[in-house]
Design an enzyme around this catalytic site. Structure first.
Site, PDB file in Angstrom:
ATOM      1  N   ASP A 110       0.858  -1.185   0.000  1.00 56.66           N
ATOM      2  CA  ASP A 110       0.000   0.000   0.000  1.00 56.66           C
ATOM      3  C   ASP A 110       0.898   1.240   0.000  1.00 56.66           C
ATOM      4  O   ASP A 110       1.810   1.352   0.831  1.00 56.66           O
ATOM      5  CB  ASP A 110      -0.908   0.013   1.230  1.00 56.66           C
ATOM      6  CG  ASP A 110      -2.049   1.004   1.089  1.00 56.66           C
ATOM      7  OD1 ASP A 110      -3.082   0.626   0.524  1.00 56.66           O
ATOM      8  OD2 ASP A 110      -1.880   2.152   1.539  1.00 56.66           O
ATOM      9  N   ASN A 118      -2.381  12.845  -3.212  1.00 58.39           N
ATOM     10  CA  ASN A 118      -3.508  13.361  -3.998  1.00 58.39           C
ATOM     11  C   ASN A 118      -3.884  14.769  -3.579  1.00 58.39           C
ATOM     12  O   ASN A 118      -4.128  15.650  -4.421  1.00 58.39           O
ATOM     13  CB  ASN A 118      -4.717  12.436  -3.841  1.00 58.39           C
ATOM     14  CG  ASN A 118      -4.733  11.322  -4.879  1.00 58.39           C
ATOM     15  OD1 ASN A 118      -4.068  11.403  -5.910  1.00 58.39           O
ATOM     16  ND2 ASN A 118      -5.493  10.278  -4.611  1.00 58.39           N
ATOM     17  N   ASP A 127      -2.344   9.425  -9.863  1.00 59.33           N
ATOM     18  CA  ASP A 127      -2.455   8.380 -10.893  1.00 59.33           C
ATOM     19  C   ASP A 127      -1.082   8.036 -11.464  1.00 59.33           C
ATOM     20  O   ASP A 127      -0.776   6.863 -11.720  1.00 59.33           O
ATOM     21  CB  ASP A 127      -3.386   8.837 -12.018  1.00 59.33           C
ATOM     22  CG  ASP A 127      -4.858   8.795 -11.624  1.00 59.33           C
ATOM     23  OD1 ASP A 127      -5.164   8.198 -10.572  1.00 59.33           O
ATOM     24  OD2 ASP A 127      -5.691   9.347 -12.360  1.00 59.33           O
ATOM     25  N   GLU A 153      -4.715   2.532  -4.089  1.00 58.60           N
ATOM     26  CA  GLU A 153      -3.255   2.524  -4.083  1.00 58.60           C
ATOM     27  C   GLU A 153      -2.681   1.191  -3.604  1.00 58.60           C
ATOM     28  O   GLU A 153      -1.480   1.086  -3.338  1.00 58.60           O
ATOM     29  CB  GLU A 153      -2.726   3.654  -3.197  1.00 58.60           C
ATOM     30  CG  GLU A 153      -2.967   3.498  -1.713  1.00 58.60           C
ATOM     31  CD  GLU A 153      -4.332   3.980  -1.246  1.00 58.60           C
ATOM     32  OE1 GLU A 153      -4.472   4.269  -0.045  1.00 58.60           O
ATOM     33  OE2 GLU A 153      -5.263   4.064  -2.087  1.00 58.60           O
TER      34      GLU A 153
END
Length: 256
Positions: A110, A118, A127, A153
Site C-alpha cells: 500500500d 492526492n 495516478d 493505491e
C-alpha cells in the site's frame, strides 16, 4: 468364294462422302459444344472465386471476432490505468496456485500517505504515482509472477515457485532493506526525496490454503507496518500466525 471364283458375300455399298454442308454442320455443332464447355467452365471459375471470397470474408470476420473477444477478456482481467491484473482475476489465479501445491508467496503493498499525495499534488500526480509503481514492479518481478491492482493505491502480488527469503533478498537489492522504494519525481520542493514508499506484508502461501484467510493475515501485516512507522514490509511468521520484522542486516536467505 465359290467354285466359279465369285465372292458369296454381297459387296458393301461404299459410304457416301460427306458434303460440305455436313462438314459445316459438324463444325458448328463442335464449336457450339466448345462454347458451352467454356461457358460452363467460366461459370464454375466465377462461382469458385466467389466462394473463396466468401470464405476469406468469413475467416476475416471470425479472426476479428476472436481478436475482439480476446481484447474484451484482457479488459475484463486488467486494470485500465496500470495494465496490471485486476482484483476480479485474483481469485482464480490464487486458486490455481494453491491447488498446484507449488511454493508461492503472497505480498500486499500500500502506497504510504497516498491521500496526502492526492491532496497536495492532485489526482493526476496520484495516478502517475500508481502507474510508475506498476511499471517498476513489472520490471523488477518475473514475467511468471502475477501483479494485481487490488484497488486504489493497494497492490497484491502472487509469486509462484518462490520463498519469503527470495523476496526479502529482492527488496534488499532494489531498495537497500526490507522495504520498497520507487523513484518518482514529484516536481516539488516539499518532496525532495522523490520516492514512493510502501507499507506491506509478505506471507508464504500454504498448499491448499484458504485464500481469504491468507489475505486477512497479510493485510494484518500491512496494517501493522503502517501503524509502526510505514516504509517497511513485515513478514507473516509461520506456523504462528503473527507478524515480525526481518532486520535489514539479517536478511532471510533460503537460496543458500
Amino acid at each position: 468364294m465359290n467354285k466359279e471364283g465369285k465372292n458369296n458375300h454381297p459387296e458393301k455399298t461404299p459410304k457416301p462422302l460427306e458434303t460440305i454442308d455436313d462438314l459445316a454442320t459438324k463444325m458448328r455443332e463442335s464449336l457450339y459444344m466448345k462454347d458451352l464447355l467454356e461457358g460452363a467452365n467460366q461459370q464454375m471459375l466465377k462461382e469458385n472465386e466467389e466462394l473463396q471470397k466468401r470464405t476469406q470474408l468469413e475467416r476475416r470476420k471470425n479472426e476479428e471476432l476472436q481478436i475482439a473477444l480476446a481484447e474484451m477478456q484482457v479488459k475484463a482481467e486488467h486494470d485500465p490505468l496500470t495494465g496490471l491484473l485486476n482484483r476480479a482475476s485474483f481469485t482464480e489465479v490464487a486458486k490455481q496456485l494453491t491447488e498446484s501445491r507449488v511454493n508461492s508467496v503472497l505480498i500486499a503493498l500500500d502506497i504510504d500517505e497516498f491521500k496526502r499525495i492526492n491532496d497536495e499534488f492532485g489526482k493526476d500526480v496520484g495516478d502517475e504515482a500508481i502507474k510508475t509503481t506498476a511499471k517498476f514492479l513489472l520490471k523488477k518481478f518475473r514475467a511468471t509472477d502475477f501483479i494485481f491492482r487490488w484497488g486504489g493505491e493497494e497492490i497484491v502480488v502472487l509469486l509462484p515457485n518462490s520463498s519469503v527469503g527470495d523476496i526479502i533478498n529482492l527488496l534488499h537489492r532494489v531498495s537497500g532493506g526490507q522495504k520498497l522504494e520507487v523513484p518518482f519525481d514529484y516536481k516539488s520542493q516539499s518532496r525532495p526525496d522523490n520516492l514512493i514508499t510502501f507499507s506491506g506484508g509478505i506471507l508464504a502461501l500454504q498448499a491448499g490454503e484458504n485464500i481469504e484467510s491468507a489475505m486477512s493475515r497479510v493485510d494484518k501485516a500491512l496494517y501493522e507496518a503502517k501503524q509502526s512507522g510505514r516504509n517497511q514490509i513485515l513478514v507473516v511468521a509461520e506456523p504462528i500466525y503473527d507478524t515480525q520484522v526481518v532486520k535489514p542486516d539479517e536478511p532471510i536467505d533460503l537460496l543458500k
